[in-house]
Design a protein around this motif. Structure first.
Motif, PDB file in Angstrom:
ATOM      1  N   GLY A  64       0.809  -1.222   0.000  1.00 45.73           N
ATOM      2  CA  GLY A  64       0.000   0.000   0.000  1.00 45.73           C
ATOM      3  C   GLY A  64       0.836   1.263   0.000  1.00 45.73           C
ATOM      4  N   LEU A  65       2.101   1.150   0.448  1.00 44.54           N
ATOM      5  CA  LEU A  65       2.952   2.326   0.533  1.00 44.54           C
ATOM      6  C   LEU A  65       3.966   2.400  -0.602  1.00 44.54           C
ATOM      7  CD1 LEU A  65       3.698   2.352   4.347  1.00 44.54           C
ATOM      8  CD2 LEU A  65       2.005   3.653   3.106  1.00 44.54           C
ATOM      9  N   ALA A  66       4.555   1.286  -0.924  1.00 46.46           N
ATOM     10  CA  ALA A  66       5.584   1.197  -1.948  1.00 46.46           C
ATOM     11  C   ALA A  66       6.638   2.277  -1.732  1.00 46.46           C
ATOM     12  CB  ALA A  66       4.974   1.306  -3.328  1.00 46.46           C
ATOM     13  N   LEU A  67       6.955   2.986  -2.805  1.00 46.05           N
ATOM     14  CA  LEU A  67       8.024   3.965  -2.723  1.00 46.05           C
ATOM     15  C   LEU A  67       7.611   5.246  -2.018  1.00 46.05           C
ATOM     16  CD1 LEU A  67       9.602   3.574  -6.229  1.00 46.05           C
ATOM     17  CD2 LEU A  67      10.343   2.576  -4.082  1.00 46.05           C
ATOM     18  N   ALA A  68       6.333   5.348  -1.621  1.00 45.18           N
ATOM     19  CA  ALA A  68       5.908   6.545  -0.913  1.00 45.18           C
ATOM     20  C   ALA A  68       6.678   6.686   0.390  1.00 45.18           C
ATOM     21  CB  ALA A  68       4.412   6.501  -0.629  1.00 45.18           C
ATOM     22  N   ILE A  87       0.074   5.137  -6.831  1.00 44.10           N
ATOM     23  CA  ILE A  87       1.377   5.398  -7.437  1.00 44.10           C
ATOM     24  C   ILE A  87       2.446   5.259  -6.363  1.00 44.10           C
ATOM     25  CG2 ILE A  87       2.792   7.136  -8.602  1.00 44.10           C
ATOM     26  CD1 ILE A  87       0.199   8.360  -9.648  1.00 44.10           C
ATOM     27  N   GLY A  88       3.476   4.518  -6.709  1.00 44.86           N
ATOM     28  CA  GLY A  88       4.591   4.395  -5.793  1.00 44.86           C
ATOM     29  C   GLY A  88       5.585   5.510  -6.018  1.00 44.86           C
ATOM     30  N   VAL A 145       7.171   4.736 -13.966  1.00 42.31           N
ATOM     31  CA  VAL A 145       6.317   4.926 -12.795  1.00 42.31           C
ATOM     32  C   VAL A 145       6.149   3.564 -12.147  1.00 42.31           C
ATOM     33  CG1 VAL A 145       4.040   5.636 -11.963  1.00 42.31           C
ATOM     34  CG2 VAL A 145       5.078   6.843 -13.890  1.00 42.31           C
ATOM     35  N   THR A 146       6.206   3.507 -10.823  1.00 39.94           N
ATOM     36  CA  THR A 146       5.942   2.248 -10.133  1.00 39.94           C
ATOM     37  C   THR A 146       4.545   2.285  -9.538  1.00 39.94           C
ATOM     38  OG1 THR A 146       6.858   2.995  -8.026  1.00 39.94           O
ATOM     39  CG2 THR A 146       8.388   1.982  -9.582  1.00 39.94           C
ATOM     40  N   LEU A 147       3.974   1.112  -9.352  1.00 38.75           N
ATOM     41  CA  LEU A 147       2.622   0.979  -8.832  1.00 38.75           C
ATOM     42  C   LEU A 147       2.661   0.193  -7.536  1.00 38.75           C
ATOM     43  CD1 LEU A 147      -0.325   1.699  -9.586  1.00 38.75           C
ATOM     44  CD2 LEU A 147      -0.508  -0.582 -10.607  1.00 38.75           C
ATOM     45  N   ALA A 148       1.976   0.687  -6.509  1.00 39.83           N
ATOM     46  CA  ALA A 148       1.879   0.013  -5.222  1.00 39.83           C
ATOM     47  C   ALA A 148       0.410  -0.219  -4.931  1.00 39.83           C
ATOM     48  CB  ALA A 148       2.516   0.854  -4.121  1.00 39.83           C
ATOM     49  N   GLY A 149      -0.069  -1.436  -5.244  1.00 40.26           N
ATOM     50  CA  GLY A 149      -1.495  -1.701  -5.135  1.00 40.26           C
ATOM     51  C   GLY A 149      -2.222  -0.858  -6.173  1.00 40.26           C
TER      52      GLY A 149
END
Length: 843
Positions: free
Chosen positions: A16-20, A112-113, A105-109
């Motif tokens: 849910g957080l990824a690169l955030a 956007i990550g 762009v990366t995706l987290a769930g």
């Protein structure tokens, strides 16, 4: 950019957080970091990318080939530091990883990550239609499977073994690209796509929880509000990160939103993650500075010192953090100047997250700041200066009027006729005044305002032979000038040092025996220099014209009672050195009353002289209303002053025919209302030796506040030595006048040293000395006297001056003089030479 294995719920949280990132905020220091990508210690430099973004843009390579090449680069990284290193290149326009609309762009769930073109979009929720197309069309994954963390992990891990695929979303122009999945060094799958120029229109507009801060970014205008703002931001951050799911991501979005309470204008938040040594959030410059390592590379553009160590040291200086001052780029300044003064505040926080028996401690620093040139900050600074200084100015202006009126009433109702005539800045004859102030005009040091100090006159308007029955009646016109200096304040609010010069002109008449009525007109001007805790300087100029009816009564027993009221209007101008000047009108009302009586008058108490003791008390109240204009806020102030003083004088006749007159005054004063208040002990004294036959006068005077319950000072000292040839004007004349500080009645010395017009440069502790020597000779044919003279003026900080000339006194009422003056100022200002011829006629 790195996943950690701590059970399924931890996986869900990470997806849910990824690169955030778990924390967010970048130090203002790093907002000046250069756009380079240094190789971290222990990280292998990246191999050249086999297919570049430029090749995709010019059509020599496919989007899929580029996405797979980037996947291989990520898959080869073994540490989080390596991922950070690669992310630096991903965001840099013009590198093999980023060109035009070709970026990753990366995706987290469903969020956007990491958005390598617009980092601030990280954590935002993507349109479900786009998420569905990415999963189904490119990866063959049912979006519903993401609801189960274990199923999502398995599906994405399986997709990482393939080469991904392309997608295109029907009904959304431009929503197409190529998708791949790679595994991080810890074995977690990460979705990456390229070729999709993703922007705000592709996102879901969410309801954000901003918390309920009592101090918002818009409220940050000084150190107090900045400290409270950062403290509440840190607590808001802590509360959100103790929960699972997307709460931390929403907190980042809330703190980044320019329409929310955590971001306004040039006030923004930043966060340093001390656990991972990352800059994880920067609300003002995310594209340039988020996910940067904590490396001291940015220097203050003015001092040249590294900023990041100062920020961290301030945060660790105490449990409540600390302030730091530096020069930095203001996000609202289009010039991108890095030399804008800023005051920052940083505080360290600690978060302990417990999940399935595993505890993780994370230390982070939250900080923010305000720029000294910000309009809101400047307005607050002006308000603080006005609130601190204007009450003191009005007390001084009121005291000047009260002293002038009460002194006039006391003299008029005491039964002793006041001496007629005038004094102009200490000069008792018109030729003397013209010569003195003509010199000041000649050397460019004349200040009309200070002409009032030490000046007074008292002129009955009815003719001497009418017995008070003429057309004008029994009226008396009187005037008095006054000069006062003061200083006060404190480093936490504002320090100030200034003065007030005023003139009072009145006319009155006896209504009956012992009862006096009159009207006075007062004009006053004050200039006060100030400095705030951030070393921003400025000055406040206040002018006031007011009208004051008054009454005085002499009781049969000798007691004197008086009362005065008044109303006036004027202007206050605040000149802030950082942002310029702003002025506003003001109005004033006042009322005062007093009583005075003789306690003792005796020729027997001390042999050979007369001793007098008087007791006087007074109260004064002033109310001022500032209209407000521009950044000067409207407002009202009220001040009061009560005094109880004991005066004593003794006139001692000496055997030589001279008189020696010591005097002393001591009492209690209380200042109330707005501004600096408190109780003080006032004291003053003087000694005067006068031998009229010998033409010799020696005098010294001093005054001060012995104690004061507030941080306020007021003092001065002066002296006079004069040899006067007498009325005939023949013989030697010598005058030496030293002075320390600001003293009423000694302003003439200031003119002669050339410091008038530069009052701000004269400090209260300045020492000054003026000396003259002259010799009077009888002119031929009995045409008066000719007096050659020379003089010198010295001061601690002011210029030096020399003058040489001669005066021809044709008759008691007529004279002429020729004078040459040399004035030496500071080295860079050079010297001035003047030659002046003037005449005076008295009638």
């Amino acid at each position: 950019m790195k996943f950690q294995k701590h059970g399924k719920s931890r996986v869900a949280r990470t997806l849910g957080l990824a690169l955030a990132g778990v924390f967010s905020i970048v130090p203002p220091a790093l907002a000046q970091e250069t756009d380079t990508c240094p190789v971290p210690a222990g990280v292998t430099p990246l191999a050249p990318l086999r297919v570049t973004a430029q090749q995709v843009e010019n059509g020599s390579a496919s989007l899929g080939e580029f996405a797979l090449a980037v996947k291989d680069q990520f898959a080869g990284l073994e540490t989080q530091e390596g991922s950070i290193y690669l992310a630096c290149f991903l965001r840099e326009e013009g590198t093999p990883y980023h060109s035009g609309s070709t970026y990753v762009v990366t995706l987290a769930g469903d969020r956007i990550g990491f958005h390598s073109k617009t980092v601030s979009l990280g954590g935002r929720q993507l349109d479900p239609r786009i998420v569905g197309a990415i999963l189904q069309q490119a990866l063959g994954i049912n979006p519903a499977s993401l609801a189960d963390p274990a199923a999502a992990f398995a599906a994405l891990t399986a997709a990482a073994a393939g080469e991904g695929g392309s997608f295109e979303v029907p009904g959304i122009p431009g929503a197409s690209g190529y998708v791949v999945v790679f595994l991080t060094a810890n074995g977690f799958p990460q979705v990456l796509f390229a070729g999709f120029d993703l922007n705000e229109s592709h996102l879901v507009q969410e309801e954000l929880d901003y918390g309920n801060p009592s101090i918002t970014a818009e409220d940050v205008v000084d150190r107090r509000t900045l400290k409270e703002f950062v403290t509440q931001a840190g607590e808001f951050f802590l509360a959100g990160h103790r929960t699972l799911g997307t709460a931390p991501t929403n907190i980042r979005l809330a703190m980044r939103d320019p329409n929310g309470p955590w971001r306004h204008g040039s006030v923004y938040l930043w966060v340093l993650d001390l656990t991972s040594d990352l800059i994880t959030f920067h609300a003002a410059f995310p594209n340039r500075f988020e996910y940067r390592p904590l490396v001291a590379t940015v220097r203050d553009a003015v001092t040249g010192e590294f900023i990041l160590p100062q920020v961290i040291a301030a945060a660790k200086s105490s449990p409540e953090g600390g302030f730091v001052e530096y020069y930095f780029d203001d996000p609202t300044d289009d010039t991108d100047s890095a030399d804008i003064p800023k005051v920052g505040y940083a505080r360290e926080f600690r978060l302990v997250v417990e999940e399935h028996g595993h505890a993780e401690t994370i230390n982070f620093i939250v900080g923010s700041g305000f720029y000294l040139s910000d309009p809101n900050v400047a307005a607050a600074r002006r308000d603080t200066a006005v609130e601190s200084i204007l009450p003191q100015v009005m007390r001084a202006m009121t005291a000047s009027t009260v002293d002038a009126v009460s002194d006039r009433i006391q003299r008029a109702t005491s039964g002793t006729a006041a001496a007629t005539g005038f004094r102009v800045g200490g000069a008792t004859t018109l030729p003397e005044a013209l010569r003195t102030y003509g010199q000041a005009l000649g050397n460019g040091s004349f200040d009309p305002g200070r002409l009032l100090a030490g000046s007074s006159f008292n002129l009955p308007l009815n003719a001497a032979d009418t017995g008070g029955a003429g057309l004008i009646g029994d009226l008396t016109l009187w005037g008095r000038g006054d000069f006062r200096s003061f200083s006060g304040g404190n480093p936490q609010t504002v320090d100030y040092d200034g003065d007030v010069v005023s003139a009072n002109l009145g006319v009155d008449t006896d209504l009956s025996r012992g009862l006096l009525a009159g009207m006075a007109v007062s004009w006053a001007r004050s200039t006060v220099d100030y400095a705030d805790p951030n070393a921003v300087t400025g000055d406040i100029t206040t002018t006031l014209t007011s009208f004051h009816p008054y009454l005085g009564w002499q009781a049969p027993g000798g007691m004197n009672v008086w009362a005065v009221a008044g109303t006036g209007s004027g202007e206050i101008e605040v000149n802030d050195d950082a942002v310029g000047s702003q002025a506003s009108d003001l109005t004033q009302r006042m009322a005062a009353a007093g009583v005075a009586g003789s306690l003792l008058t005796s020729d027997q108490l001390i042999d050979g002289g007369t001793t007098s003791v008087r007791l006087k008390g007074e109260t004064a109240h002033t109310w001022v209303e500032v209209d407000g204009a521009g950044t000067v806020q409207s407002g009202k102030i009220g001040v009061s002053r009560q005094r109880l003083m004991l005066e004593g004088t003794h006139v001692q006749a000496l055997a030589s025919g001279a008189t020696l007159t010591p005097s002393i005054e001591v009492g209690v004063r209380h200042d109330g209302g707005d501004g600096e208040t408190g109780t003080s002990i006032e004291a003053g004294g003087g000694m005067r030796y006068e031998h009229l036959a010998a033409g010799l006068t020696v005098e010294a005077r001093a005054r001060t506040l012995l104690t004061h319950s507030g941080d306020y000072e007021e003092w001065g000292a002066s002296g006079l030595v004069r040899i006067d040839p007498g009325a005939a004007g023949v013989g030697l004349a010598l005058s030496v006048r030293p002075a320390w500080g600001e003293t009423s009645g000694s302003v003439r010395q200031l003119w002669e040293t050339g410091s008038i017009g530069k009052a701000a440069a004269v400090h209260q502790a300045d020492r000054r000395m003026h000396a003259d020597i002259a010799y009077g000779l009888r002119a031929p044919r009995q045409l008066g006297t000719v007096t050659p003279y020379a003089g010198i003026g010295l001061a601690d900080t002011g210029p030096r001056s020399w003058h040489l000339g001669a005066q021809w006194q044709v008759a008691p009422a007529a004279s002429a003089s020729l004078e040459g003056t040399r004035r030496e100022a500071a080295i860079e200002e050079g010297s001035e030479h003047r030659l002046m011829l003037h005449g005076a006629l008295r009638w």
